[in-house]
Design a protein around this motif. Structure first.
Motif, PDB file in Angstrom:
ATOM      1  N   GLY A   1     -15.938  45.993 -20.240  1.00 43.99           N
ATOM      2  CA  GLY A   1     -15.126  45.628 -21.402  1.00 43.99           C
ATOM      3  C   GLY A   1     -14.654  46.854 -22.162  1.00 43.99           C
ATOM      4  O   GLY A   1     -13.461  47.001 -22.452  1.00 43.99           O
ATOM      5  N   VAL A   2     -15.579  47.767 -22.437  1.00 43.53           N
ATOM      6  CA  VAL A   2     -15.239  48.974 -23.195  1.00 43.53           C
ATOM      7  C   VAL A   2     -14.221  49.819 -22.418  1.00 43.53           C
ATOM      8  O   VAL A   2     -13.201  50.248 -22.963  1.00 43.53           O
ATOM      9  CB  VAL A   2     -16.513  49.794 -23.513  1.00 43.53           C
ATOM     10  CG1 VAL A   2     -16.146  51.129 -24.133  1.00 43.53           C
ATOM     11  CG2 VAL A   2     -17.421  49.003 -24.448  1.00 43.53           C
ATOM     12  N   LEU A   3     -14.487  50.020 -21.128  1.00 43.52           N
ATOM     13  CA  LEU A   3     -13.580  50.827 -20.306  1.00 43.52           C
ATOM     14  C   LEU A   3     -12.192  50.199 -20.221  1.00 43.52           C
ATOM     15  O   LEU A   3     -11.175  50.893 -20.288  1.00 43.52           O
ATOM     16  CB  LEU A   3     -14.157  51.001 -18.894  1.00 43.52           C
ATOM     17  CG  LEU A   3     -15.396  51.906 -18.783  1.00 43.52           C
ATOM     18  CD1 LEU A   3     -16.018  51.774 -17.395  1.00 43.52           C
ATOM     19  CD2 LEU A   3     -15.023  53.354 -19.052  1.00 43.52           C
ATOM     20  N   ALA A   4     -12.166  48.878 -20.096  1.00 37.02           N
ATOM     21  CA  ALA A   4     -10.877  48.191 -19.969  1.00 37.02           C
ATOM     22  C   ALA A   4     -10.045  48.370 -21.236  1.00 37.02           C
ATOM     23  O   ALA A   4      -8.844  48.621 -21.170  1.00 37.02           O
ATOM     24  CB  ALA A   4     -11.090  46.704 -19.677  1.00 37.02           C
ATOM     25  N   VAL A   5     -10.701  48.263 -22.394  1.00 31.40           N
ATOM     26  CA  VAL A   5      -9.975  48.430 -23.659  1.00 31.40           C
ATOM     27  C   VAL A   5      -9.490  49.878 -23.806  1.00 31.40           C
ATOM     28  O   VAL A   5      -8.347  50.122 -24.197  1.00 31.40           O
ATOM     29  CB  VAL A   5     -10.842  47.996 -24.859  1.00 31.40           C
ATOM     30  CG1 VAL A   5     -10.199  48.434 -26.164  1.00 31.40           C
ATOM     31  CG2 VAL A   5     -11.024  46.481 -24.862  1.00 31.40           C
TER      32      VAL A   5
ATOM     33  N   GLU B   1      -1.473  46.580 -30.607  1.00 31.75           N
ATOM     34  CA  GLU B   1      -1.865  45.551 -29.640  1.00 31.75           C
ATOM     35  C   GLU B   1      -3.166  45.862 -28.901  1.00 31.75           C
ATOM     36  O   GLU B   1      -4.079  45.034 -28.912  1.00 31.75           O
ATOM     37  CB  GLU B   1      -0.727  45.268 -28.663  1.00 31.75           C
ATOM     38  CG  GLU B   1      -0.918  43.939 -27.954  1.00 31.75           C
ATOM     39  CD  GLU B   1       0.033  43.773 -26.777  1.00 31.75           C
ATOM     40  OE1 GLU B   1       1.078  44.454 -26.749  1.00 31.75           O
ATOM     41  OE2 GLU B   1      -0.281  42.968 -25.887  1.00 31.75           O
ATOM     42  N   PRO B   2      -3.291  47.047 -28.296  1.00 28.56           N
ATOM     43  CA  PRO B   2      -4.570  47.307 -27.615  1.00 28.56           C
ATOM     44  C   PRO B   2      -5.756  47.347 -28.577  1.00 28.56           C
ATOM     45  O   PRO B   2      -6.879  46.995 -28.197  1.00 28.56           O
ATOM     46  CB  PRO B   2      -4.360  48.662 -26.944  1.00 28.56           C
ATOM     47  CG  PRO B   2      -3.119  49.223 -27.487  1.00 28.56           C
ATOM     48  CD  PRO B   2      -2.326  48.131 -28.087  1.00 28.56           C
ATOM     49  N   LEU B   3      -5.486  47.741 -29.813  1.00 31.45           N
ATOM     50  CA  LEU B   3      -6.579  47.806 -30.795  1.00 31.45           C
ATOM     51  C   LEU B   3      -7.086  46.408 -31.148  1.00 31.45           C
ATOM     52  O   LEU B   3      -8.262  46.228 -31.472  1.00 31.45           O
ATOM     53  CB  LEU B   3      -6.119  48.537 -32.054  1.00 31.45           C
ATOM     54  CG  LEU B   3      -5.761  50.013 -31.858  1.00 31.45           C
ATOM     55  CD1 LEU B   3      -5.269  50.628 -33.161  1.00 31.45           C
ATOM     56  CD2 LEU B   3      -6.948  50.804 -31.317  1.00 31.45           C
ATOM     57  N   ILE B   4      -6.180  45.419 -31.083  1.00 28.96           N
ATOM     58  CA  ILE B   4      -6.596  44.043 -31.354  1.00 28.96           C
ATOM     59  C   ILE B   4      -7.631  43.615 -30.299  1.00 28.96           C
ATOM     60  O   ILE B   4      -8.663  43.030 -30.618  1.00 28.96           O
ATOM     61  CB  ILE B   4      -5.381  43.095 -31.364  1.00 28.96           C
ATOM     62  CG1 ILE B   4      -4.505  43.417 -32.584  1.00 28.96           C
ATOM     63  CG2 ILE B   4      -5.820  41.625 -31.387  1.00 28.96           C
ATOM     64  CD1 ILE B   4      -3.151  42.759 -32.582  1.00 28.96           C
ATOM     65  N   TYR B   5      -7.350  43.951 -29.041  1.00 26.11           N
ATOM     66  CA  TYR B   5      -8.308  43.647 -27.976  1.00 26.11           C
ATOM     67  C   TYR B   5      -9.633  44.371 -28.245  1.00 26.11           C
ATOM     68  O   TYR B   5     -10.706  43.822 -28.038  1.00 26.11           O
ATOM     69  CB  TYR B   5      -7.748  44.047 -26.613  1.00 26.11           C
ATOM     70  CG  TYR B   5      -6.680  43.113 -26.106  1.00 26.11           C
ATOM     71  CD1 TYR B   5      -6.994  42.059 -25.256  1.00 26.11           C
ATOM     72  CD2 TYR B   5      -5.352  43.269 -26.485  1.00 26.11           C
ATOM     73  CE1 TYR B   5      -6.015  41.194 -24.790  1.00 26.11           C
ATOM     74  CE2 TYR B   5      -4.355  42.415 -26.031  1.00 26.11           C
ATOM     75  CZ  TYR B   5      -4.705  41.384 -25.181  1.00 26.11           C
ATOM     76  OH  TYR B   5      -3.734  40.527 -24.732  1.00 26.11           O
ATOM     77  N   GLY B   6      -9.515  45.605 -28.721  1.00 23.09           N
ATOM     78  CA  GLY B   6     -10.708  46.377 -29.047  1.00 23.09           C
ATOM     79  C   GLY B   6     -11.516  45.706 -30.148  1.00 23.09           C
ATOM     80  O   GLY B   6     -12.744  45.641 -30.085  1.00 23.09           O
ATOM     81  N   ALA B   7     -10.797  45.184 -31.155  1.00 24.17           N
ATOM     82  CA  ALA B   7     -11.470  44.519 -32.267  1.00 24.17           C
ATOM     83  C   ALA B   7     -12.178  43.249 -31.794  1.00 24.17           C
ATOM     84  O   ALA B   7     -13.316  42.964 -32.200  1.00 24.17           O
ATOM     85  CB  ALA B   7     -10.459  44.179 -33.360  1.00 24.17           C
ATOM     86  N   VAL B   8     -11.516  42.493 -30.919  1.00 27.67           N
ATOM     87  CA  VAL B   8     -12.140  41.280 -30.375  1.00 27.67           C
ATOM     88  C   VAL B   8     -13.406  41.656 -29.607  1.00 27.67           C
ATOM     89  O   VAL B   8     -14.462  41.033 -29.788  1.00 27.67           O
ATOM     90  CB  VAL B   8     -11.150  40.519 -29.457  1.00 27.67           C
ATOM     91  CG1 VAL B   8     -11.850  39.388 -28.716  1.00 27.67           C
ATOM     92  CG2 VAL B   8      -9.978  39.980 -30.269  1.00 27.67           C
ATOM     93  N   LEU B   9     -13.306  42.701 -28.795  1.00 29.42           N
ATOM     94  CA  LEU B   9     -14.472  43.154 -28.026  1.00 29.42           C
ATOM     95  C   LEU B   9     -15.605  43.544 -28.972  1.00 29.42           C
ATOM     96  O   LEU B   9     -16.761  43.123 -28.781  1.00 29.42           O
ATOM     97  CB  LEU B   9     -14.085  44.341 -27.137  1.00 29.42           C
ATOM     98  CG  LEU B   9     -15.231  44.932 -26.323  1.00 29.42           C
ATOM     99  CD1 LEU B   9     -15.621  43.994 -25.189  1.00 29.42           C
ATOM    100  CD2 LEU B   9     -14.848  46.301 -25.754  1.00 29.42           C
ATOM    101  N   ALA B  10     -15.265  44.313 -30.014  1.00 27.85           N
ATOM    102  CA  ALA B  10     -16.291  44.741 -30.969  1.00 27.85           C
ATOM    103  C   ALA B  10     -16.930  43.529 -31.624  1.00 27.85           C
ATOM    104  O   ALA B  10     -18.162  43.458 -31.786  1.00 27.85           O
ATOM    105  CB  ALA B  10     -15.660  45.660 -32.020  1.00 27.85           C
ATOM    106  N   GLY B  11     -16.098  42.552 -31.981  1.00 28.20           N
ATOM    107  CA  GLY B  11     -16.591  41.322 -32.590  1.00 28.20           C
ATOM    108  C   GLY B  11     -17.582  40.607 -31.671  1.00 28.20           C
ATOM    109  O   GLY B  11     -18.642  40.143 -32.100  1.00 28.20           O
ATOM    110  N   LEU B  12     -17.249  40.564 -30.394  1.00 27.70           N
ATOM    111  CA  LEU B  12     -18.118  39.879 -29.437  1.00 27.70           C
ATOM    112  C   LEU B  12     -19.421  40.649 -29.236  1.00 27.70           C
ATOM    113  O   LEU B  12     -20.472  40.058 -28.968  1.00 27.70           O
ATOM    114  CB  LEU B  12     -17.390  39.705 -28.101  1.00 27.70           C
ATOM    115  CG  LEU B  12     -16.196  38.744 -28.123  1.00 27.70           C
ATOM    116  CD1 LEU B  12     -15.472  38.762 -26.792  1.00 27.70           C
ATOM    117  CD2 LEU B  12     -16.666  37.324 -28.447  1.00 27.70           C
ATOM    118  N   MET B  13     -19.345  41.964 -29.372  1.00 27.66           N
ATOM    119  CA  MET B  13     -20.547  42.780 -29.182  1.00 27.66           C
ATOM    120  C   MET B  13     -21.542  42.570 -30.321  1.00 27.66           C
ATOM    121  O   MET B  13     -22.743  42.738 -30.124  1.00 27.66           O
ATOM    122  CB  MET B  13     -20.171  44.266 -29.087  1.00 27.66           C
ATOM    123  CG  MET B  13     -19.435  44.612 -27.816  1.00 27.66           C
ATOM    124  SD  MET B  13     -20.134  43.827 -26.362  1.00 27.66           S
ATOM    125  CE  MET B  13     -20.126  45.181 -25.245  1.00 27.66           C
TER     126      MET B  13
END
Lengths: 319, 219
Positions: free
Chosen positions: B166-170, B183-195
């Motif tokens: 997940g981290v590498l993909a973002v 846009e990519p940061l939004i994905y990063g934020a979602v990932l962080a939220g899930l973590m």
């Protein structure tokens, strides 16, 4: 003799939907559909007409020998596959959003080391009687390319009119950065306004061109109306669009992409298959409309006209 | 809740979700067939670029979705979400495979030497390639047989690699875009939220709240 035997599941005549109702149903559907279609058409037309509100006037121009003799990239590809971040980040955003730009009237601020600084109306800067067509290759740093029939005047002719002073070494250009006309400006993708620059010898080179037209007509907003730079031996981002400022200086201008990522975008940004960009190999390119990629030419194939500008310069370092 | 019973979810829910996940791939393949036939298509003027981005976007979205299922089950106190976890993860892998196929075939046209140069030289591709290498063992060991062979504990430990993916993909996505883009940061934020839900304290608090037993792997 026909004997009619009525099964119990046969509907009787009076149970059948009457013709009137049947027709009414069709009428209802037709009008309902019509209503929906009309509403959709209205909605669509509003956007379409808003987008199309500027009719591009045909231009009078002379043909030139600047023609690589290659198939032209189709007009709809040139006008709808654009990088113009002031209108959005996707390639389709500029053609969708650029109707907001009002290119008439337009003035350009000329400043710095020139004999005749001041605010120039578009009409005073560009000699519309001297327009010529030049077909150039365009190579984007992202690895795609086009063949574009531009119409305009040599940049040198514009600069000579302004009278560069002897100490001037560089020309800096700025793109309009107006929040109302350019929705992309709301996002800090780059340090707006967009800035690009050339050395004075580059700017005076015969190939450097100010385009005000494309495919026989005025240039569409998404392609940099009403006037843009075209520097065919450099990557596309050097060819700054919708210019509002020309400044002559003795110092190398800080260009937008160079400020954003100096390891990726140098000041020169010459098309050079030998020097890779950190994200895109520059050895090959895809001509829009072709499936396979072709080899990229040094200086985009314009070496004969421009290579002398860089004698003694290490192009690996000065990329 | 009988409608969403485990039995019904297994029998009808899974094929339904399976079909849903296939839609982007079908859309892409249909449009390439159209493009190949010279018919109108929705891939734009640079279909190769469109394909790369489209498959990458869906790979990342489905990967994040697979990471969202455990938090969802903790939040709702229902283990049913976990029924779809393996399928979701495998679909993420499927779209990663399409992404790589698009890149190697449509974009690079099997130019292996240049491809290798890309992997070594271009950091965002190196990052993406590493993500693929991390995802590979997870896809291989996704079967019940592998869970048994590895043992649930070790299997679970191995599958923690998905966080790295997940981290590498973002990062791969952020680096791919020019300039400072949201846009990519939004994905990063979602990932962080899930973590956040993986933090032991958050996890145990949620479990206490919903009175739920720990969720076992390979359901």
């Amino acid at each position: 003799m026909l004997i009619k035997h009525r099964e119990n599941w046969h509907a009787s005549e009076n149970e059948v939907t009457s013709e009137q109702h049947y027709l009414n149903r069709r009428h209802f559907i037709r009008s309902a559909t019509g209503g929906v279609l009309a509403a959709t058409a209205l909605g669509v037309s509003q956007t379409v007409f808003a987008r199309e509100n500027r009719t591009l006037q045909p231009l009078t121009y002379s043909k030139t020998a600047y023609n690589p003799g290659e198939d032209l990239t189709p007009e709809d590809a040139i006008t709808s596959y654009n990088n113009f971040y002031e209108f959005g980040l996707d390639k389709s955003n500029p053609s969708e959003n650029a109707w907001r730009l009002e290119p008439k009237p337009w003035s350009v601020k000329v400043s710095g080391m020139v004999d005749a600084p001041g605010d120039y109306a578009f009409e005073d800067l560009i000699d519309m009687k001297a327009l010529e067509e030049r077909i150039y290759r365009l190579r984007c740093v992202e690895g795609w390319s086009m063949v574009v029939p531009w119409i305009g005047v040599p940049l040198a002719s514009v600069l000579k009119k302004l009278g560069p002073q002897s100490g001037a070494k560089y020309v800096a250009f700025e793109t309009l950065a107006d929040r109302d006309q350019m929705p992309g400006i709301r996002y800090p993708v780059l340090d707006w306004p967009y800035v690009e620059g050339l050395t004075l010898p580059e700017a005076m080179n015969e190939l450097a061109f100010i385009a005000v037209g494309l495919y026989g007509k005025e240039i569409p907003n998404q392609n940099g109306a009403p006037l843009r730079l075209v520097v065919p031996w450099k990557y596309g981002f050097k060819s700054i669009k919708s210019i509002v400022s020309i400044k002559l200086t003795d110092r190398k201008p800080a260009t937008s992409w160079n400020k954003s990522a100096s390891n990726e975008y140098g000041f020169y940004s010459n098309v050079n298959p030998e020097v890779d960009h950190p994200r895109w190999s520059q050895a090959r390119e895809r001509r829009i409309g072709e499936f396979s990629r072709r080899k990229t030419l040094m200086f985009n194939g314009y070496g004969e006209q421009v290579a002398h500008l860089y004698t003694g310069l290490d192009l690996e370092k000065n990329f | 809740m009988a409608l969403f019973s485990q039995k019904n979810l297994r029998r009808y829910g899974k094929p339904f979700v399976f079909a849903l996940f296939l839609i982007p791939a079908v859309w892409l393949i249909y449009n390439w067939v159209q493009a190949y036939a010279g018919a109108p298509h929705d891939l734009g003027f640079n279909p190769q670029e469109t394909s790369n981005r489209f498959t990458g976007d869906w790979a990342l979205r489905i990967l994040l979705l697979s990471l969202a299922l455990t938090p969802l089950s903790l939040l709702t106190g229902s283990p049913r979400w976990i029924l779809f976890r393996r399928m979701t993860g495998l679909f993420a892998f499927f779209y990663v495979c399409l992404h790589i196929t698009s890149y190697i075939w449509l974009d690079m046209q099997f130019d292996w030497s240049e491809l290798w140069t890309d992997v070594v030289k271009r950091i965002y591709i190196t990052v993406g390639f590493t993500a693929l290498l991390c995802l590979l063992p997870l896809a291989i060991t996704s079967t019940a047989g592998w869970v048994r062979r590895l043992g649930a504990k070790r299997w679970q430990k191995l599958h923690k690699l998905v966080y790295a993916v997940g981290v590498l993909a973002v990062i791969h996505f952020i680096m791919m875009r020019k300039g400072f883009q949201f846009e990519p940061l939004i994905y990063g934020a979602v990932l962080a939220g899930l973590m956040v839900f993986r933090l032991p304290m958050v996890k145990s608090w949620l479990r206490r709240r919903t009175q739920q037993k720990p969720i076992n792997a390979g359901v």
